[in-house]
Scaffold this active site. Structure first.
Site, PDB file in Angstrom:
ATOM      1  N   ARG A   1      -3.369  -0.243   7.499  1.00 41.84           N
ATOM      2  CA  ARG A   1      -2.630   0.050   8.726  1.00 41.84           C
ATOM      3  C   ARG A   1      -3.236  -0.661   9.923  1.00 41.84           C
ATOM      4  O   ARG A   1      -2.583  -0.969  10.900  1.00 41.84           O
ATOM      5  CB  ARG A   1      -2.644   1.565   8.983  1.00 41.84           C
ATOM      6  CG  ARG A   1      -1.584   2.316   8.238  1.00 41.84           C
ATOM      7  CD  ARG A   1      -1.817   3.787   8.383  1.00 41.84           C
ATOM      8  NE  ARG A   1      -3.070   4.178   7.754  1.00 41.84           N
ATOM      9  CZ  ARG A   1      -3.634   5.374   7.889  1.00 41.84           C
ATOM     10  NH1 ARG A   1      -3.079   6.266   8.651  1.00 41.84           N
ATOM     11  NH2 ARG A   1      -4.755   5.664   7.268  1.00 41.84           N
TER      12      ARG A   1
ATOM     13  N   GLY B   1      -4.913  -3.617   9.946  1.00 44.82           N
ATOM     14  CA  GLY B   1      -4.872  -5.073   9.927  1.00 44.82           C
ATOM     15  C   GLY B   1      -5.272  -5.587   8.566  1.00 44.82           C
ATOM     16  O   GLY B   1      -5.028  -4.929   7.559  1.00 44.82           O
TER      17      GLY B   1
ATOM     18  N   ASP C   1     -10.528  10.001   9.299  1.00 44.15           N
ATOM     19  CA  ASP C   1      -9.674   9.461   8.231  1.00 44.15           C
ATOM     20  C   ASP C   1     -10.434   9.445   6.895  1.00 44.15           C
ATOM     21  O   ASP C   1     -10.383   8.473   6.159  1.00 44.15           O
ATOM     22  CB  ASP C   1      -9.227   8.042   8.622  1.00 44.15           C
ATOM     23  CG  ASP C   1      -7.989   7.580   7.852  1.00 44.15           C
ATOM     24  OD1 ASP C   1      -7.296   8.426   7.261  1.00 44.15           O
ATOM     25  OD2 ASP C   1      -7.728   6.361   7.841  1.00 44.15           O
TER      26      ASP C   1
HETATM   27  P1  ATP Z   1      -5.157   2.444   5.155  1.00 42.67           P
HETATM   28  O1  ATP Z   1      -4.833   1.452   6.178  1.00 42.67           O
HETATM   29  O2  ATP Z   1      -4.036   3.350   4.838  1.00 42.67           O
HETATM   30  O3  ATP Z   1      -6.443   3.184   5.464  1.00 42.67           O
HETATM   31  P2  ATP Z   1      -6.647   0.880   3.272  1.00 42.67           P
HETATM   32  O4  ATP Z   1      -7.864   1.781   3.309  1.00 42.67           O
HETATM   33  O5  ATP Z   1      -6.320   0.256   1.939  1.00 42.67           O
HETATM   34  O6  ATP Z   1      -5.365   1.644   3.781  1.00 42.67           O
HETATM   35  P3  ATP Z   1      -8.098  -1.009   4.867  1.00 42.67           P
HETATM   36  O7  ATP Z   1      -9.182  -0.040   5.187  1.00 42.67           O
HETATM   37  O8  ATP Z   1      -7.653  -1.904   5.964  1.00 42.67           O
HETATM   38  O9  ATP Z   1      -6.812  -0.283   4.339  1.00 42.67           O
HETATM   39  O10 ATP Z   1      -8.601  -1.892   3.660  1.00 42.67           O
HETATM   40  C1  ATP Z   1      -7.854  -2.937   3.096  1.00 42.67           C
HETATM   41  C2  ATP Z   1      -8.540  -3.352   1.793  1.00 42.67           C
HETATM   42  O11 ATP Z   1      -9.842  -3.869   2.048  1.00 42.67           O
HETATM   43  C3  ATP Z   1      -8.711  -2.199   0.821  1.00 42.67           C
HETATM   44  O12 ATP Z   1      -8.484  -2.653  -0.485  1.00 42.67           O
HETATM   45  C4  ATP Z   1     -10.159  -1.819   0.997  1.00 42.67           C
HETATM   46  O13 ATP Z   1     -10.683  -1.232  -0.174  1.00 42.67           O
HETATM   47  C5  ATP Z   1     -10.820  -3.179   1.283  1.00 42.67           C
HETATM   48  N1  ATP Z   1     -12.052  -3.025   2.075  1.00 42.67           N
HETATM   49  C6  ATP Z   1     -12.174  -2.411   3.285  1.00 42.67           C
HETATM   50  N2  ATP Z   1     -13.451  -2.440   3.724  1.00 42.67           N
HETATM   51  C7  ATP Z   1     -14.157  -3.106   2.761  1.00 42.67           C
HETATM   52  C8  ATP Z   1     -15.553  -3.460   2.600  1.00 42.67           C
HETATM   53  N3  ATP Z   1     -16.466  -3.150   3.526  1.00 42.67           N
HETATM   54  N4  ATP Z   1     -15.911  -4.120   1.481  1.00 42.67           N
HETATM   55  C9  ATP Z   1     -14.996  -4.451   0.531  1.00 42.67           C
HETATM   56  N5  ATP Z   1     -13.682  -4.157   0.622  1.00 42.67           N
HETATM   57  C10 ATP Z   1     -13.261  -3.498   1.716  1.00 42.67           C
END
Ligand code: ATP
Length: 324
Positions: free
Chosen positions: A43, A45, A153
């Site tokens: 959500r 980016g 969250d």
């Molecule tokens: P939402 O926006 O609903 O919270 P989300 O958690 O999938 O959904 P993001 O947190 O933006 O969205 O993460 C996007 C992707 O990047 C996901 O697959 C997440 O597991 C991965 N990701 C986020 N942070 C890291 C990190 N520090 N290391 C590796 N992968 C990551």
């Protein structure tokens, strides 16, 4: 330093002075980062694998840089991140604070989030492993709360499992940077992300209004609402599904608002295990335990007890009857 103490966090303007005094230590010039492949979208980016003195995760934000409030929230969250250093909390390495380039750089988490084994691969965790993971989450959350940080969250998608048994919490505090939910342009309905409602405490559910769909300023997030979300993660570990699984959003909103909790009849677990769920899901925020208290309750589950009906290594899964 004196410059840094001059910083006014409520200052809406993005002056060169405040940037150099407060953020310089954490500011990563955009051109210094090597952005590699896209890991995923959320959500907030996009998240990229990147290289900056080693492998990193680069979270790029879709922020309307003309929206002062949103930009301000972003800066404030970066302020908050600087204060964190715990083995169960993702390592913040720096941020790119030059609009339009707004990004947070953290350590790259290995493995998957808790979401995949539970909801995609339908793996089962035995009690011992569930307690191990929950204890680490409680440890990391207790640390964030001690630092005055409310996660807002906490969910299985925001907890990484490194080497299959080390929990690492991500995405804390960032909730205020994004829009709560996106309204569907074609109609009056709201698109609610899958599974999201079951982490929301009654005081949040009852505050959800269409007019609140901008920033979360009006939603009463608190340390206790994080504890409620933790309860749901504990349930996911035990039951392999979300609470109120497959029920329509209106029904979940109505039930939680009325103080109705997920039934635990189908969950084959001891009373102590279920009691943790009930404490976390207390209707009144002040009745919920702290993460310190939860650590103690989880610790008690580790002690061998004659009255525990099953061996700790026995899979604790329910019949999954609620899924079928
Ligand atoms: P939402 O926006 O609903 O919270 P989300 O958690 O999938 O959904 P993001 O947190 O933006 O969205 O993460 C996007 C992707 O990047 C996901 O697959 C997440 O597991 C991965 N990701 C986020 N942070 C890291 C990190 N520090 N290391 C590796 N992968 C990551």
């Amino acid at each position: 330093d004196s410059q840094a103490s001059d910083f006014d966090p409520l200052d809406q303007s993005w002056s060169r002075k405040s940037k150099t005094s407060v953020f310089s230590e954490w500011d990563i010039p955009y051109e210094d980062m090597h952005i590699l492949e896209l890991i995923g979208r959320g959500r907030l980016g996009k998240v990229f694998k990147g290289y900056w003195h080693g492998d990193v995760a680069i979270k790029q934000f879709n922020i309307d840089t003309d929206n002062e409030l949103q930009l301000h929230s972003f800066k404030q969250e970066v302020q908050t991140f600087r204060k964190t250093r715990h083995e169960n909390v993702v390592l913040f390495m720096g941020a790119c604070m030059n609009p339009p380039h707004l990004a947070i750089v953290t350590s790259l988490c290995k493995g998957s989030t808790l979401y995949s084994p539970i909801h995609v691969w339908k793996e089962t965790f035995n009690l011992q492993k569930s307690v191990l993971i929950a204890t680490q989450i409680a440890q990391g959350m207790g640390y964030l709360h001690a630092r005055g940080i409310v996660h807002k969250d906490l969910k299985s998608k925001n907890i990484f499992l490194e080497n299959r048994d080390k929990a690492v919490i991500t995405d804390f505090g960032l909730f205020s940077v994004t829009k709560l939910c996106e309204a569907d342009r074609r109609g009056n309905c709201i698109r609610i992300p899958e599974g999201w409602l079951c982490y929301l405490a009654p005081e949040l559910i009852t505050s959800l209004k269409i007019t609140n769909l901008g920033l979360d300023n009006e939603l009463p997030f608190s340390k206790s609402s994080d504890v409620y979300s933790f309860g749901t993660v504990w349930y996911e570990l035990l039951a392999g599904e979300w609470t109120f699984n497959n029920q329509p959003a209106q029904s979940i909103i109505w039930q939680v608002g009325k103080g109705i909790k997920q039934s635990l009849g189908h969950l084959q677990a001891s009373r102590d295990v279920k009691e943790i769920l009930m404490m976390c899901w207390s209707y009144h925020p002040e009745s919920r335990p702290t993460f310190g208290e939860l650590m103690k309750a989880l610790d008690r589950l580790r002690l061998p007890k004659k009255r525990l009906a099953r061996s700790p290594s026995h899979p604790l899964h329910l019949s999954r009857s609620a899924e079928s």
